[in-house]
Design a protein around this motif. Structure first.
Motif, mmCIF file in Angstrom:
data_model
loop_
_atom_site.group_PDB
_atom_site.id
_atom_site.type_symbol
_atom_site.label_atom_id
_atom_site.label_comp_id
_atom_site.label_asym_id
_atom_site.label_seq_id
_atom_site.Cartn_x
_atom_site.Cartn_y
_atom_site.Cartn_z
ATOM 1 N N UNK A 157 59.427 -56.270 62.538
ATOM 2 C CA UNK A 157 60.595 -57.145 62.636
ATOM 3 C C UNK A 157 61.856 -56.343 62.313
ATOM 4 N N UNK A 158 62.704 -56.179 63.316
ATOM 5 C CA UNK A 158 63.901 -55.353 63.180
ATOM 6 C C UNK A 158 65.049 -56.134 62.550
ATOM 7 N N UNK A 159 66.021 -55.431 61.942
ATOM 8 C CA UNK A 159 67.155 -56.092 61.263
ATOM 9 C C UNK A 159 67.946 -57.026 62.168
ATOM 10 N N UNK A 160 67.995 -56.726 63.469
ATOM 11 C CA UNK A 160 68.777 -57.569 64.397
ATOM 12 C C UNK A 160 68.002 -58.805 64.861
ATOM 13 N N UNK A 161 66.793 -58.997 64.284
ATOM 14 C CA UNK A 161 65.991 -60.160 64.639
ATOM 15 C C UNK A 161 64.993 -59.913 65.750
ATOM 16 N N UNK A 162 65.090 -58.770 66.395
ATOM 17 C CA UNK A 162 64.151 -58.440 67.472
ATOM 18 C C UNK A 162 62.794 -58.046 66.891
ATOM 19 N N UNK A 163 61.772 -58.111 67.719
ATOM 20 C CA UNK A 163 60.419 -57.739 67.304
ATOM 21 C C UNK A 163 59.949 -56.563 68.143
ATOM 22 N N UNK A 164 59.536 -55.504 67.462
ATOM 23 C CA UNK A 164 58.995 -54.330 68.152
ATOM 24 C C UNK A 164 57.476 -54.362 68.060
ATOM 25 N N UNK A 165 56.802 -54.205 69.211
ATOM 26 C CA UNK A 165 55.341 -54.242 69.259
ATOM 27 C C UNK A 165 54.761 -52.831 69.185
ATOM 28 N N UNK A 166 53.867 -52.598 68.227
ATOM 29 C CA UNK A 166 53.055 -51.380 68.213
ATOM 30 C C UNK A 166 51.734 -51.643 68.927
ATOM 31 N N UNK A 167 51.519 -52.901 69.284
ATOM 32 C CA UNK A 167 50.296 -53.293 69.963
ATOM 33 C C UNK A 167 50.298 -54.787 70.201
ATOM 34 N N UNK A 168 49.269 -55.273 70.878
ATOM 35 C CA UNK A 168 49.105 -56.692 71.178
ATOM 36 C C UNK A 168 47.657 -57.079 70.896
ATOM 37 N N UNK A 169 47.443 -58.303 70.479
ATOM 38 C CA UNK A 169 46.072 -58.770 70.216
ATOM 39 C C UNK A 169 45.994 -60.267 70.465
ATOM 40 N N UNK A 170 44.945 -60.692 71.186
ATOM 41 C CA UNK A 170 44.727 -62.103 71.477
ATOM 42 C C UNK A 170 43.269 -62.457 71.196
ATOM 43 N N UNK A 171 43.082 -63.622 70.631
ATOM 44 C CA UNK A 171 41.725 -64.103 70.344
ATOM 45 C C UNK A 171 41.440 -65.348 71.164
ATOM 46 N N UNK A 172 40.280 -65.348 71.836
ATOM 47 C CA UNK A 172 39.812 -66.529 72.556
ATOM 48 C C UNK A 172 39.026 -67.379 71.561
ATOM 49 N N UNK A 173 39.587 -68.521 71.209
ATOM 50 C CA UNK A 173 39.009 -69.353 70.150
ATOM 51 C C UNK A 173 37.589 -69.807 70.477
ATOM 52 N N UNK A 174 37.336 -70.139 71.740
ATOM 53 C CA UNK A 174 36.044 -70.722 72.115
ATOM 54 C C UNK A 174 34.882 -69.766 71.883
ATOM 55 N N UNK A 175 35.124 -68.463 71.999
ATOM 56 C CA UNK A 175 34.045 -67.484 71.808
ATOM 57 C C UNK A 175 34.336 -66.508 70.667
ATOM 58 N N UNK A 176 35.478 -66.681 70.019
ATOM 59 C CA UNK A 176 35.882 -65.761 68.947
ATOM 60 C C UNK A 176 35.872 -64.315 69.445
#
Length: 384
Positions: A157-176
């Motif tokens: 989380x940058x001082x100007x309110x922007x978000x910098x991604x070092x990566x992405x991750x998503x979880x499918x709840x139905x199958x974990x």
């Protein structure tokens, strides 16, 4: 030959061996395997698939997902540019050695129940990850998919309110099932040389693995790594990095040559991962080979371009057994790390890049999505 080897005690229980042209080894790439099972000493001989040998064939199926896929960068969606020819979408890869299973999202998610699939590498790794997410969701937003990037510390989380991604991750709840991407252009550990001044030079430790892998290896089930196009003096200098080994700057003249440093790194991480696989039986590791660049009549900064929009102008078949990526192929040979060989089959698809239609002038490195990276994932899914 195999039966005689068993009788002589040269084959061990539980091991998988391969035979080819009168020889025998543990190389999985070879054509015939014999498995010695515990107790019964049952021998099972079967053909081994080489998914990288095959041909591109015309395919009338619609793409696996639309260009409006939530998980895809807009600049990789060629249908949203001023490009008018989309014939690159009308082909699929057909393996000669083995049958490619039809991709079925629900089937893959069931097989990955309670598992984590991680892509670690550069922007082409990120493109393969985004392709996978679009394939699994059909490009649609769903309450079943939860953003868990913060769990892995991927958000800054940058001082100007922007978000910098070092990566992405998503979880499918139905199958974990978790699908994620962690950025690591050269698969090295990276840290400020002077921690008091983080903006100073960075140590790029050739003999240390990315923090994400070291920290999370116990939780990973499928790991797909790659590195390639960031290995140049220019890129290393732009990243303000100094190559380190054994905690100190590299002094060896040969290792200071960037190509030798890349070979050292590839061998180093394969050896390290292979040592971990002995105690991580539920982990499968794939080293994805280099994605080819298609700059013709010059390089990216000297007028090179990839303006061709006609598929298969340089042929449609890959018939050789060996990988075009000699560095990765040599590194994984004789290890538990598998090769995800996409180099030669992708090299035939020079018409499927973003080209001059995207924001950047002549992007002949990244691919249109939907497109070639979907095939990489189909090959991965077939081998998991």
């Amino acid at each position: 030959m195999i039966e005689n080897a068993i009788k002589s005690g040269k084959l061990e229980e539980g091991e998988t061996y391969s035979t080819k042209k009168g020889g025998m080894s543990k190389r999985k790439e070879n054509e015939v395997q014999a498995v010695v099972l515990k107790d019964n000493i049952t021998i099972s001989i079967f053909a081994v698939c080489n998914y990288a040998k095959g041909r591109w064939v015309a395919d009338s199926r619609v793409p696996l997902y639309p260009v409006g896929c939530k998980y895809m960068q807009r600049n990789w969606a060629c249908r949203l540019t001023n490009r008018t020819d989309f014939s690159y979408e009308g082909y699929r890869w057909q393996s000669i050695d083995c049958k490619m299973p039809a991709f079925e999202p629900s089937d893959f998610l069931k097989r990955m129940k309670d598992k984590t699939v991680a892509f670690v590498g550069d922007s082409l790794s990120r493109e393969q990850f985004q392709s996978m997410m679009c394939m699994l969701t059909g490009g649609k937003e769903s309450p079943d998919v939860e953003d868990v990037a913060d769990k892995y510390g991927f958000l800054q989380f940058l001082p100007n309110g922007a978000i910098h991604h070092h990566g992405w991750a998503y979880r499918f709840r139905s199958t974990n099932t978790t699908i994620l991407h962690s950025w690591s252009a050269r698969l090295c550990d990276r840290e400020p040389i002077n921690a008091t001044y983080p903006s100073s030079l960075y140590a790029m430790h050739l003999d240390r693995q990315p923090v994400f892998i070291r920290k999370n290896i116990d939780q990973l089930n499928v790991l797909v790594i790659n590195t390639g196009h960031h290995w140049s003096k220019r890129m290393v200098n732009l990243d303000k990095e100094v190559m380190y080994v054994n905690g100190a700057p590299v002094q060896d003249r040969n290792l200071n040559k960037i190509e030798n440093a890349k070979i050292f790194k590839v061998n180093n991480i394969v050896k390290w991962l292979d040592s971990k696989l002995a105690t991580h039986p539920n982990l499968q590791v794939f080293f994805r080979t280099t994605s080819p660049r298609h700059f013709f009549k010059g390089e990216w900064n000297t007028g090179g371009s990839c303006d061709n929009t006609i598929p298969m102008t340089r042929g449609s078949e890959v018939l050789k057994e060996e990988s075009s990526d000699k560095i990765v192929a040599a590194a994984v040979q004789g290890t538990r790390v598998k090769i995800l060989d996409i180099t030669a089959l992708s090299d035939l698809r020079d018409e499927a890049h973003i080209s001059h239609y995207g924001k950047k002038a002549n992007d002949c490195l990244h691919w249109c999505l939907p497109g070639v990276p979907d095939t990489w994932n189909e090959l991965l899914i077939a081998q998991v």
